[in-house]
Design an enzyme around this catalytic site. Sequence first.
Site, short mmCIF file in Angstrom:
data_model
loop_
_atom_site.label_atom_id
_atom_site.label_comp_id
_atom_site.label_asym_id
_atom_site.label_seq_id
_atom_site.Cartn_x
_atom_site.Cartn_y
_atom_site.Cartn_z
N ARG A 212 0.83 -1.21 0.00
CA ARG A 212 0.00 0.00 0.00
C ARG A 212 0.87 1.26 0.00
O ARG A 212 0.56 2.23 -0.69
CB ARG A 212 -0.94 -0.02 1.22
CG ARG A 212 -1.93 1.13 1.20
CD ARG A 212 -3.06 0.92 2.19
NE ARG A 212 -4.03 2.00 2.10
CZ ARG A 212 -4.39 2.78 3.12
NH1 ARG A 212 -3.85 2.59 4.32
NH2 ARG A 212 -5.26 3.74 2.95
N HIS B 146 0.61 4.18 -2.78
CA HIS B 146 0.34 5.59 -2.42
C HIS B 146 1.51 6.48 -2.82
O HIS B 146 1.31 7.66 -3.13
CB HIS B 146 0.04 5.71 -0.92
CG HIS B 146 -1.36 5.30 -0.57
ND1 HIS B 146 -2.11 5.91 0.40
CD2 HIS B 146 -2.16 4.35 -1.09
CE1 HIS B 146 -3.31 5.33 0.46
NE2 HIS B 146 -3.35 4.38 -0.42
N ASN C 284 -3.54 8.89 4.26
CA ASN C 284 -2.25 8.25 4.54
C ASN C 284 -2.02 7.98 6.03
O ASN C 284 -1.00 7.38 6.40
CB ASN C 284 -1.10 9.11 3.99
CG ASN C 284 -0.96 8.95 2.49
OD1 ASN C 284 -1.42 7.96 1.93
ND2 ASN C 284 -0.35 9.92 1.84
N HIS D 194 -6.22 -6.04 -2.44
CA HIS D 194 -7.04 -6.13 -1.22
C HIS D 194 -7.31 -7.57 -0.80
O HIS D 194 -8.12 -7.82 0.08
CB HIS D 194 -8.36 -5.35 -1.41
CG HIS D 194 -8.14 -3.87 -1.48
ND1 HIS D 194 -9.12 -2.98 -1.88
CD2 HIS D 194 -7.05 -3.10 -1.20
CE1 HIS D 194 -8.64 -1.73 -1.84
NE2 HIS D 194 -7.39 -1.78 -1.43
C1 HEM Z 1 -8.89 1.35 -6.34
C2 HEM Z 1 -8.80 2.28 -5.44
C3 HEM Z 1 -8.39 1.99 -4.03
C4 HEM Z 1 -8.96 2.51 -2.93
C5 HEM Z 1 -10.11 3.49 -2.88
C6 HEM Z 1 -8.27 1.96 -1.79
C7 HEM Z 1 -8.55 2.27 -0.48
C8 HEM Z 1 -8.05 1.56 0.60
C9 HEM Z 1 -8.49 1.75 1.96
C10 HEM Z 1 -9.53 2.76 2.43
C11 HEM Z 1 -7.83 0.85 2.71
C12 HEM Z 1 -7.99 0.63 4.22
C13 HEM Z 1 -7.15 1.61 5.01
C14 HEM Z 1 -7.41 1.45 6.49
O1 HEM Z 1 -8.54 1.70 6.90
O2 HEM Z 1 -6.47 1.10 7.24
C15 HEM Z 1 -6.95 0.11 1.85
C16 HEM Z 1 -6.10 -0.89 2.26
C17 HEM Z 1 -5.17 -1.47 1.45
N1 HEM Z 1 -4.95 -1.18 0.11
FE1 HEM Z 1 -6.16 -0.08 -1.08
N2 HEM Z 1 -7.29 1.11 -2.23
C18 HEM Z 1 -7.32 1.10 -3.59
C19 HEM Z 1 -6.44 0.42 -4.42
C20 HEM Z 1 -5.32 -0.24 -3.97
C21 HEM Z 1 -4.23 -0.65 -4.80
C22 HEM Z 1 -4.12 -0.38 -6.30
C23 HEM Z 1 -3.32 -1.27 -3.99
C24 HEM Z 1 -1.98 -1.86 -4.31
C25 HEM Z 1 -1.58 -2.17 -5.51
C26 HEM Z 1 -3.87 -1.27 -2.66
C27 HEM Z 1 -3.32 -1.88 -1.58
C28 HEM Z 1 -3.90 -1.92 -0.32
C29 HEM Z 1 -3.45 -2.78 0.75
C30 HEM Z 1 -2.34 -3.82 0.65
C31 HEM Z 1 -4.24 -2.49 1.86
C32 HEM Z 1 -4.11 -3.08 3.26
C33 HEM Z 1 -3.15 -2.21 4.06
C34 HEM Z 1 -2.84 -2.68 5.47
O3 HEM Z 1 -3.02 -3.85 5.79
O4 HEM Z 1 -2.35 -1.85 6.25
N3 HEM Z 1 -5.07 -0.61 -2.69
N4 HEM Z 1 -7.11 0.57 0.57
#
Ligand code: HEM
Length: 332
Positions: free
Chosen positions: A57, A61, A89, A187
Site C-alpha cells: 500500500r 500511495h 495516509n 485487497h
Molecule cells: C482502487 C482504489 C483503491 C482505494 C479506494 C483503496 C482504499 C483503501 C483503503 C480505504 C484501505 C484501508 C485503510 C485502512 O482503513 O487502514 C486500503 C487498504 C489497502 N490497500 Fe487499497 N485502495 C485502492 C487500491 C489499492 C491498490 C491499487 C493497492 C496496491 C496495488 C492497494 C493496496 C492496499 C493494501 C495492501 C491495503 C491493506 C493495508 C494494510 O493492511 O495496512 N489498494 N485501501
Amino acid sequence: MAMAMAVVFVASSATGVRGQLTMGFYDQSCPGVERLIGSFVRQHVDRVPTVAAALLRLHFHDCFVRGCDASVLLNSTAAGVAEKDAPPNLTLRGFDFVERVKTLVEEACPGVVSCADVLALAARDAVTAIGGPSWRVPTGRRDGTVSNMQEALDELPKPSMSFKQLKDLFATKGLGVRDLVWLSGAHTIGIAHCSSFADRLYGFRSAGAGNNTTDPTLDAAYATNLRSRKCRSPDGGNAEDAAVEMDPGSHLTFDLGYYRSLLKHRCLLQSDAALLTDPVAKADVEGIAGGPDEVFFQLFARSMATLSTVQVKTGADGEIRRNCAVVNSPSN
Ligand code: HEM
C-alpha cells in the site's frame, strides 16, 4: 559476468517527460543490493507477514502522488504538511521498516540507492515472500524533494468513489480499467479500519434506498456481522477504530479470496463494490475469480510492473535521499 541491461522506457502521463529505468541499475555501483533487500524482507515477512500489505500500500500511495519518488516517506516540515499527514495516509504502515532497509543499504553503499527504489523492491519482495507473484522492477528511480498534503488528498483514490471516478483517476496515471481491476486484487491481503467503510453500515445514502440504511450492495448477513461484532458505531466502532480483514479468513494469503468475496458482495470498501457496476470490469472480476491463481498472479504482476514506473524521476532529476524521511541538506 556480462549483465543484460534491458532498458525500460516509461512515459510520464502528467508531464510528458520520459524517464529511463534499467534492470540491474545498481549492478556496478552497489553490487548485490537487490539480494540484500530481498533477503532482509523475506526474513522479516516470514516472522511478521502483515508487513507485506503495509509495503504494497505504501508503494501504491507513493506512485499515485508525484510518481514513484518516495515523496510519501517525507516528514512534514515547518514549510509545509507532507503527504504522510494527509488523512488517507494516516493508516499507512511500514515507514519504520523501509527506513530499516534503507539504513542497511546505506551501510553497504552510502548515497547510492534511492528510497523510491528501496520501496519498489521491498514491496515486490514482500508480496513474493507471502506466496504472491513476482514482477520485474527496473531501477534507477530518483527521490523527490517535495511532498504536499493537498496533492495526496487530490490524487489518491477514496473508498467512496464511483467506478467512473476511479477509472478517471487511474487514467491520469496511465492505468486502464483492467489495471484498476487487477490492482484492486491487492485487497486480498491486509486490513481496513472501520472508519474507512462505516458509512456503508450506518446512514448510507443512495438513490432509492433513502438515508440511514446499510449499503444495499453489501451482503446483508455480512453487514450485520460487521455492525454487531466489529464496527459497533458510525464513527468507526469501539473506543479504538477496529481493524477488519479485507479478505476474511485469508488476509495474509495472496489468493483469489478477494474476487470471490467481491462477487458475494462481501467486500469492505465501496470502491471494491464499484467494480461490479461496470460490465467490462465485472466480467473481468468473474473471469479472475474462476481461477486458477496463476492467471490472477500474472495479471497483477503485469499491472504492478506498470504502477511501479509511474512518473518516475531519473537521471539528474531529484536526489538520492540519505534518510527517507527528510530531503538532503544542500551541502550533502
Ligand atoms: C482502487 C482504489 C483503491 C482505494 C479506494 C483503496 C482504499 C483503501 C483503503 C480505504 C484501505 C484501508 C485503510 C485502512 O482503513 O487502514 C486500503 C487498504 C489497502 N490497500 Fe487499497 N485502495 C485502492 C487500491 C489499492 C491498490 C491499487 C493497492 C496496491 C496495488 C492497494 C493496496 C492496499 C493494501 C495492501 C491495503 C491493506 C493495508 C494494510 O493492511 O495496512 N489498494 N485501501
